[in-house]
Design a protein around this motif. Structure first.
Motif, PDB file in Angstrom:
ATOM      1  N   LEU A 116       5.083   8.000  11.590  1.00  0.00           N
ATOM      2  CA  LEU A 116       4.959   9.182  10.731  1.00  0.00           C
ATOM      3  C   LEU A 116       6.210  10.061  10.809  1.00  0.00           C
ATOM      4  O   LEU A 116       6.666  10.572   9.789  1.00  0.00           O
ATOM      5  N   LYS A 121       4.212   5.944   5.868  1.00  0.00           N
ATOM      6  CA  LYS A 121       2.759   6.135   5.861  1.00  0.00           C
ATOM      7  C   LYS A 121       2.159   5.197   6.900  1.00  0.00           C
ATOM      8  O   LYS A 121       2.765   4.179   7.239  1.00  0.00           O
ATOM      9  N   CYS A 150      -2.657  12.928  15.639  1.00  0.00           N
ATOM     10  CA  CYS A 150      -1.417  12.979  14.848  1.00  0.00           C
ATOM     11  C   CYS A 150      -1.376  14.148  13.873  1.00  0.00           C
ATOM     12  O   CYS A 150      -0.582  14.137  12.930  1.00  0.00           O
ATOM     13  N   GLU A 153       1.957  15.711  12.666  1.00  0.00           N
ATOM     14  CA  GLU A 153       2.855  14.890  11.847  1.00  0.00           C
ATOM     15  C   GLU A 153       2.219  14.384  10.564  1.00  0.00           C
ATOM     16  O   GLU A 153       2.928  13.915   9.670  1.00  0.00           O
ATOM     17  N   ALA A 154       0.881  14.405  10.468  1.00  0.00           N
ATOM     18  CA  ALA A 154       0.228  13.718   9.355  1.00  0.00           C
ATOM     19  C   ALA A 154      -0.931  14.481   8.754  1.00  0.00           C
ATOM     20  O   ALA A 154      -1.519  15.355   9.378  1.00  0.00           O
ATOM     21  N   LEU A 171      -2.897   7.592   6.573  1.00  0.00           N
ATOM     22  CA  LEU A 171      -2.280   8.864   6.947  1.00  0.00           C
ATOM     23  C   LEU A 171      -0.913   8.947   6.287  1.00  0.00           C
ATOM     24  O   LEU A 171      -0.194   7.949   6.213  1.00  0.00           O
ATOM     25  N   THR A 172      -0.565  10.133   5.813  1.00  0.00           N
ATOM     26  CA  THR A 172       0.736  10.321   5.172  1.00  0.00           C
ATOM     27  C   THR A 172       1.505  11.413   5.929  1.00  0.00           C
ATOM     28  O   THR A 172       0.890  12.355   6.425  1.00  0.00           O
ATOM     29  N   PRO A 173       2.821  11.263   6.067  1.00  0.00           N
ATOM     30  CA  PRO A 173       3.578  12.265   6.828  1.00  0.00           C
ATOM     31  C   PRO A 173       3.571  13.631   6.149  1.00  0.00           C
ATOM     32  O   PRO A 173       3.586  13.722   4.914  1.00  0.00           O
TER      33      PRO A 173
END
Length: 177
Positions: A116, A121, A150, A153-154, A171-173
């Motif tokens: 991330l 992703k 996380c 970061e996500a 999960l996306t940054p």
């Protein structure tokens, strides 16, 4: 059927131009008016530059006096610079099992954090085997625990969802300003 088609990358120059008369634009962008093609080619030859058709669909076509080699070089430099700044986002995958040990979970979670922070992703996959599928709540809890780990970061792009024998979450940054 064949013919001449001008595309912005492959412009017609000098003798390739097929119009009788053209609207001529000077090297500095000044309008020189509508002139016969022979006359435009002669002007270009006198100034030691190329006659380049920049708007072939106009009536009459628009041609500009320019150093075509220098123009192509500048375009190639701009294209290379644009490609350098481009960033492709990859999807990295982290696979877990519902009854994973704590240390193993933390190792996988740190890997996800690293992906991330690199701007990729992360696809979190919980794999169910045998009778584990009867407890999808364990998988969902594990996914949400990883998302919590996380959270700096996500953000969750796609909530945990059961697909066959796997539960998937994406999960996306997070963009930091």
């Amino acid at each position: 059927m064949w013919g001449w088609f001008a595309i912005s990358k492959d412009l017609r120059i000098n003798d390739e131009i097929r119009a009788r008369e053209v609207r001529l634009v000077g090297e500095e962008g000044e309008q020189l008016g509508i002139v016969q093609l022979r006359e435009a080619l002669q002007i270009a030859m006198d100034k030691s530059v190329d006659l380049v058709e920049i708007a072939p669909t106009a009536k009459p076509p628009v041609c500009k006096l320019m150093d075509y080699g220098k123009y192509k070089y500048e375009q190639a430099k701009k294209d290379k610079e644009a490609r350098k700044k481009q960033r492709t986002t990859e999807i990295k995958e982290v696979k877990l099992r519902p009854n994973i040990e704590n240390h193993d979970f933390e190792t996988k979670a740190r890997n996800a954090q690293r992906f991330l922070t690199d701007g990729d992703k992360v696809k979190v996959t919980i794999m169910f085997r045998g009778r584990e599928i009867t407890h999808p709540d364990l998988g969902k809890t594990l996914c949400l625990r990883l998302a919590e780990f996380c959270k700096a970061e996500a953000s969750i792009e796609r909530e945990p969802k059961l697909e066959g024998r796997n539960m998937i979450m994406i999960l996306t940054p997070v963009k930091h300003d």
